[in-house]
Design a protein around this motif. Sequence first.
Motif, PDB file in Angstrom:
ATOM      1  N   ARG A 230      49.843   7.932 -37.386  1.00 58.66           N
ATOM      2  CA  ARG A 230      50.391   9.040 -38.161  1.00 58.66           C
ATOM      3  C   ARG A 230      51.667   9.531 -37.478  1.00 58.66           C
ATOM      4  NH1 ARG A 230      45.692  13.378 -38.643  1.00 58.66           N
ATOM      5  NH2 ARG A 230      45.082  12.455 -36.648  1.00 58.66           N
ATOM      6  N   PRO A 231      52.635   9.969 -38.268  1.00 58.58           N
ATOM      7  CA  PRO A 231      53.869  10.480 -37.635  1.00 58.58           C
ATOM      8  C   PRO A 231      53.668  11.825 -36.963  1.00 58.58           C
ATOM      9  CG  PRO A 231      53.975  10.744 -40.012  1.00 58.58           C
ATOM     10  CD  PRO A 231      52.732   9.949 -39.739  1.00 58.58           C
ATOM     11  N   ASP A 267      55.769  13.698 -23.236  1.00 57.20           N
ATOM     12  CA  ASP A 267      57.133  14.105 -22.875  1.00 57.20           C
ATOM     13  C   ASP A 267      57.057  15.492 -22.233  1.00 57.20           C
ATOM     14  OD1 ASP A 267      59.765  14.728 -22.612  1.00 57.20           O
ATOM     15  OD2 ASP A 267      60.320  14.298 -24.686  1.00 57.20           O
ATOM     16  N   ARG A 268      57.271  15.567 -20.908  1.00 55.02           N
ATOM     17  CA  ARG A 268      57.094  16.817 -20.183  1.00 55.02           C
ATOM     18  C   ARG A 268      58.151  17.858 -20.533  1.00 55.02           C
ATOM     19  NH1 ARG A 268      51.972  17.265 -19.231  1.00 55.02           N
ATOM     20  NH2 ARG A 268      51.120  15.417 -18.176  1.00 55.02           N
ATOM     21  N   HIS A 269      59.219  17.474 -21.193  1.00 59.14           N
ATOM     22  CA  HIS A 269      60.170  18.477 -21.661  1.00 59.14           C
ATOM     23  C   HIS A 269      59.545  19.341 -22.753  1.00 59.14           C
ATOM     24  CE1 HIS A 269      62.949  15.562 -19.779  1.00 59.14           C
ATOM     25  NE2 HIS A 269      63.657  16.639 -19.498  1.00 59.14           N
ATOM     26  N   THR A 270      58.516  18.825 -23.418  1.00 63.40           N
ATOM     27  CA  THR A 270      57.828  19.599 -24.444  1.00 63.40           C
ATOM     28  C   THR A 270      56.549  20.237 -23.905  1.00 63.40           C
ATOM     29  OG1 THR A 270      56.617  17.632 -25.198  1.00 63.40           O
ATOM     30  CG2 THR A 270      58.745  18.073 -26.219  1.00 63.40           C
ATOM     31  N   VAL A 303      54.348  12.915 -27.869  1.00 57.74           N
ATOM     32  CA  VAL A 303      53.677  11.807 -27.195  1.00 57.74           C
ATOM     33  C   VAL A 303      54.496  10.544 -27.460  1.00 57.74           C
ATOM     34  CG1 VAL A 303      51.593  10.418 -27.074  1.00 57.74           C
ATOM     35  CG2 VAL A 303      51.426  12.891 -27.390  1.00 57.74           C
ATOM     36  N   THR A 304      54.750   9.769 -26.414  1.00 57.47           N
ATOM     37  CA  THR A 304      55.494   8.512 -26.542  1.00 57.47           C
ATOM     38  C   THR A 304      54.543   7.342 -26.321  1.00 57.47           C
ATOM     39  OG1 THR A 304      56.085   8.512 -24.193  1.00 57.47           O
ATOM     40  CG2 THR A 304      57.598   9.592 -25.720  1.00 57.47           C
ATOM     41  N   ALA A 305      54.786   6.276 -27.082  1.00 55.60           N
ATOM     42  CA  ALA A 305      54.027   5.024 -26.946  1.00 55.60           C
ATOM     43  C   ALA A 305      55.004   3.923 -26.557  1.00 55.60           C
ATOM     44  CB  ALA A 305      53.310   4.682 -28.243  1.00 55.60           C
ATOM     45  N   THR A 306      54.673   3.164 -25.504  1.00 52.57           N
ATOM     46  CA  THR A 306      55.577   2.146 -24.965  1.00 52.57           C
ATOM     47  C   THR A 306      54.838   0.818 -24.856  1.00 52.57           C
ATOM     48  OG1 THR A 306      56.658   3.857 -23.642  1.00 52.57           O
ATOM     49  CG2 THR A 306      57.125   1.581 -23.061  1.00 52.57           C
ATOM     50  N   GLU A 307      55.551  -0.259 -25.223  1.00 56.84           N
ATOM     51  CA  GLU A 307      54.965  -1.587 -25.059  1.00 56.84           C
ATOM     52  C   GLU A 307      54.896  -1.947 -23.579  1.00 56.84           C
ATOM     53  OE1 GLU A 307      56.908  -4.601 -27.248  1.00 56.84           O
ATOM     54  OE2 GLU A 307      56.679  -3.620 -29.197  1.00 56.84           O
ATOM     55  N   SER A 315      58.133   4.497 -29.133  1.00 51.68           N
ATOM     56  CA  SER A 315      57.968   5.304 -30.336  1.00 51.68           C
ATOM     57  C   SER A 315      57.474   6.684 -29.939  1.00 51.68           C
ATOM     58  CB  SER A 315      56.989   4.647 -31.310  1.00 51.68           C
ATOM     59  OG  SER A 315      57.500   3.417 -31.783  1.00 51.68           O
ATOM     60  N   ARG A 316      57.725   7.661 -30.806  1.00 52.84           N
ATOM     61  CA  ARG A 316      57.338   9.047 -30.527  1.00 52.84           C
ATOM     62  C   ARG A 316      56.603   9.643 -31.714  1.00 52.84           C
ATOM     63  NH1 ARG A 316      62.136   8.111 -28.022  1.00 52.84           N
ATOM     64  NH2 ARG A 316      62.340   8.850 -25.866  1.00 52.84           N
TER      65      ARG A 316
END
Length: 636
Positions: A230-231, A267-270, A303-307, A315-316
Amino acid sequence: MGLESNVCVGGILWTRSNSGWQGTPVTRVTATDADDPVYGNSAKLVYSILEGQPYFSIDPNSATIKIALHGMDREMREEYLVVIQAKDMGGHMGGLSGTTTVTVTLTDINDNPPKFSKSLYEFVIPEDLPLGTMGGKVKANDRDIGENAKSSYGIIEGDDQGTFEIATDAQTQEGILRLKRPLDYESKRAYTLKVEATNLRLEPSSGPFKDTATVKIVVEDADEPPVFSRPMYLLEVNENAPINTVIGTVTARDPDYTGSPVRYFIDRHTDLERQFNINVDDGKITLAKPLDRETDMWHNITVTATEVRNHSQISRAIVAIRVMDINDNAPEFATEYEAFLCENGNPGQVIQTVSAVDKDDPIQGHYFDYRLVPEMLNNPNFTIKNNPDNSISVLAKHDTFRRQKQEMYFLPIIVTDNGNPPMSSTNTLTIRVCGCSKDGIVQSCNVEAYVLPIGLSMGALIAILACIILLLVIVVLFVTLRRHKNEPLIIKDDEDVRENIIRYDDEGGGEEDTEAFDIATLQNPDGISGYLPRKDIKPDLQFMPRAGQQSGPNGVDVDEFINIRLHEADNDPTAPPYDSIQIYGYEGRGSIAGSLSSLETASSDSDQNYDYLREWGPRFRRLGELYSVGESDRET
């Protein structure tokens, strides 16, 4: 008589459509003859074509040029030159002639259909091609020109999902193939499209001209970033949730067929306060610090998802966390109330209306229960009454309140909410007994104001006090000035004017030659024979001066005294000669002028007697001469 004849024919440029039929007139030429048309055939003209067959013909009498051959094609030949001859004498032998050239240009009609240059087009398009970006070009050629050569393109087969679109480039008349929907290599890797180019003929009965071509599109695989399920995620958590409580889970996958594992991060900025944690492997979000709904009701984190195989593919997703309320705050007074009670009030009068607030936000709304503390249930002075608007009124039970008896009352009230479990707090209402007017307007609320004399207000009392302080200040200033005025006009010892005598025969030399004189040496004439220690050095050995010639107390001679002191200084083995000299404030005994000191002068008036200067002036001049003797400026 002889007959002279001239024929003149002009050249013509004529344009004609290539759709004319055989015998269709093209144009008409005209020739003139200057001979007399009445006289024989001298002015009778006959027209013929010298060049332009077999395409054109001309009427010999009317000079009308006609199409002689059907089916001329502009695309084959666009321009024709037709030479026309005009001959008089009816065209017979001996007649005069003239020629002209007619240029005939065929205009275009839409008689040619569009034609694709290739029957099959192949394109390779990456699956991450942005929407609206060109994926390829096709071109249908038309032998016609201008508007007749314009074609429109369309996809007629092979694109049921509407993934592509094709549009005409107005400048190049090419068909531009663009992407309307994202490509997915994993779901469909190739497309076969049938593209059509169309233009319309001028003759409606003929219908449109068309041509088709096949377009093959191969989808190329691209390394795509992870895709979240979900976005945006909406999660909820109670504000009393313990640490490490699982709030929710986010999921993302690698859309590539290779299926790279995915790692999750916040993302710790958030999340600057690091309120939440996330499991890097499964995306579970947990609580890291206690929550307080009354401080922050919403927390929006990214939240970020990384390969794992390609860290550049990221993706975020936005995760909105709502903090659910619990009843963890007790109600309290809406403000710090301070009530005022009139002494002349009536029993049962409303002293104060009190309401409460609660930081919690229950779903069913607030309802507060007010009651007096147990020890105040039988309070003889005050009582409370509930109001429909969730507030209470504080009432007086009697009318015998007096400030002399008690100026202030404190009424503790317990406020309880309807939460689960209920929360309560004790708040104190301060009630002041005041003097009021007949209309119930508060005028004064303290005992001191009550006992003041009748007719004397607080402002008048302050004014009187200020006047008293001002009078005291004036008295103090007067006494101080009076004391200073009565002080005697005498000069103190440390201000003796004789200490201000400066030597005038200074020849320089030593560093101390410019010091002021000191009269201490000659202040006491009885002590001249005593031993005076040196002030500028501390001698190693105590040396007793030799007894010199002394004068009696009543016959002191200054010259003799100075010579004795010089002799003693020159013969003192304990120290080098002095480099400085002291003032001699010595005035001797038996002087006619008496003492030079202002402290010892007895005068009946303010005028001092300065006759002693006549006696001592020469002695001071002698003192300057003695000071200048010797290379080292010795002194005693």
